[in-house]
Write a protein that holds these residues in place. Structure first.
Motif, short mmCIF file in Angstrom:
data_model
loop_
_atom_site.label_atom_id
_atom_site.label_comp_id
_atom_site.label_asym_id
_atom_site.label_seq_id
_atom_site.Cartn_x
_atom_site.Cartn_y
_atom_site.Cartn_z
N SER A 234 18.01 8.31 -14.03
CA SER A 234 19.10 7.69 -14.79
C SER A 234 19.02 6.17 -14.81
O SER A 234 19.76 5.52 -15.54
N ALA A 235 18.12 5.58 -14.01
CA ALA A 235 18.00 4.13 -13.92
C ALA A 235 16.91 3.63 -14.87
O ALA A 235 15.99 4.37 -15.22
N PRO A 236 16.99 2.35 -15.30
CA PRO A 236 15.86 1.79 -16.04
C PRO A 236 14.59 1.91 -15.22
O PRO A 236 14.59 1.67 -14.01
N PHE A 237 13.49 2.27 -15.87
CA PHE A 237 12.26 2.60 -15.15
C PHE A 237 11.58 1.39 -14.54
O PHE A 237 11.01 1.44 -13.46
N GLY A 238 11.62 0.26 -15.23
CA GLY A 238 10.96 -0.94 -14.73
C GLY A 238 10.72 -1.92 -15.86
O GLY A 238 11.10 -1.68 -17.01
N CYS A 239 10.09 -3.03 -15.54
CA CYS A 239 9.88 -4.12 -16.49
C CYS A 239 8.46 -4.11 -17.04
O CYS A 239 7.50 -4.35 -16.31
N LEU A 240 8.33 -3.84 -18.32
CA LEU A 240 7.06 -4.09 -18.98
C LEU A 240 6.70 -5.56 -18.80
O LEU A 240 7.57 -6.43 -18.80
N HIS A 241 5.41 -5.83 -18.68
CA HIS A 241 4.97 -7.21 -18.49
C HIS A 241 3.54 -7.35 -18.97
O HIS A 241 2.83 -6.35 -19.15
N GLY A 242 3.10 -8.56 -19.19
CA GLY A 242 1.74 -8.82 -19.62
C GLY A 242 1.54 -10.29 -19.93
O GLY A 242 2.51 -11.02 -20.23
N ALA A 243 0.32 -10.75 -19.84
CA ALA A 243 0.02 -12.15 -20.12
C ALA A 243 0.03 -12.41 -21.62
O ALA A 243 -0.27 -11.53 -22.43
N PHE A 244 0.38 -13.65 -21.99
CA PHE A 244 0.33 -14.06 -23.39
C PHE A 244 -0.19 -15.48 -23.46
O PHE A 244 -0.09 -16.26 -22.51
N ARG A 245 -0.74 -15.83 -24.60
CA ARG A 245 -1.29 -17.17 -24.80
C ARG A 245 -0.15 -18.11 -25.19
O ARG A 245 0.51 -17.92 -26.19
N ASN A 246 0.05 -19.10 -24.35
CA ASN A 246 1.20 -19.98 -24.43
C ASN A 246 1.02 -21.04 -25.50
O ASN A 246 0.19 -21.95 -25.35
#
Length: 269
Positions: A234-246
């Motif tokens: 029932s809880a949010p599973f987690g945080c998607l994340h990844g590098a990006f070119r700034n």
């Protein structure tokens, strides 16, 4: 001093799964194995540096803290095992209220160094490191059976640190866990020489409802903590994340290097 023009909310292309049908293969150590189809989308990123109401683990799923070490040496496995990881693990216990903490990789720091061709580079796509089921063997391996039986609610936290000064050419984008829809998930496999069968992970197709964030001002003295897995359905599973070119990074910015540690946290409820 970090220049003002390298800070703030921004737009940047971020790589998502190109199709819902196939997450493909990702490899940190052997690029010839990668088959994952990716598609870049322009994404609005909120800069969380210096917010009067900063994000938190319990709401957005992530937070940043100053966590300093005298003569830190995250590339040295002996220092990490003796000093860096135990203190970080104690900090996670303090922040989360977990009753038991176990290191995911045996107190090992995962190094990513975009400026060193001998090291794995930053992962430039959105992902969660494990699927709902692929984390279970790691949890069983890292924690005693009596702990797992007594404390059924389990979360995995990642602690991510830059080893290079800002501004960063490849910062970490992180998604508010409340805006992630599991209907968008695409399962892939991380395949490495020591894991030829692969470990399933989750990526996602782009969804405009996702709210993406970054920290422009992270230094090697800071720790970015985010939830990466949760056993509670029932809880949010987690945080998607990844590098990006700034797009705000100046030409000639120091290539970003980072260290990441992972911990398994057990809760009474």
């Amino acid at each position: 001093m970090i220049e003002a023009e390298t800070r703030g909310d921004t737009m940047a292309p971020i790589n998502f799964a190109a199709t819902r049908e196939d997450g493909g293969i990702w490899s940190n150590l052997d690029k010839s194995l990668i088959t994952q189809p990716l598609l870049a989308h322009p994404v609005a990123l909120r800069d969380c540096t210096g917010l009067t109401q900063p994000p938190s683990l319990e709401s957005e799923g992530f937070e940043a803290h100053r966590l300093t070490f005298e003569r830190a040496d995250w590339r040295n496995p002996e220092w990490v095992e003796a000093i860096g990881s135990p203190r970080t693990m104690a900090f996670i216990r303090e922040r989360t209220g977990a009753v038991h903490i176990a290191p995911f990789h045996g107190h090992m720091a995962l190094i990513r160094d975009t400026g060193d061709p001998a090291q794995p580079a930053a992962a430039e796509f959105v992902h969660l490191d494990h699927s709902r089921t692929s984390a279970l063997p790691f949890i069983a391996r890292c924690a005693p059976q009596d702990v797992r039986a007594r404390y059924p609610h389990v979360r995995i936290y990642n602690v991510w640190r830059v080893l290079t000064p800002p501004p960063h050419d490849l910062p970490l984008a992180i998604c508010d866990q409340r805006t992630i829809d599991s209907a968008d998930w695409v399962e892939g496999r991380t395949v490495e020489p020591m894991m030829p069968e692969g470990v399933p992970y989750v990526t996602t197709v782009h969804n405009p409802a996702q709210r993406w964030n970054w920290f422009s001002g992270l230094t090697p003295e800071d720790a970015l903590i985010f939830k990466a897995w949760d056993s509670a359905p029932s809880a949010p599973f987690g945080c998607l994340h990844g590098a990006f070119r700034n797009p705000l990074a100046p030409a000639g910015a120091v290539p970003r290097a980072s260290a990441e540690l992972r911990y398994i946290a057990f809760f009474e409820a």
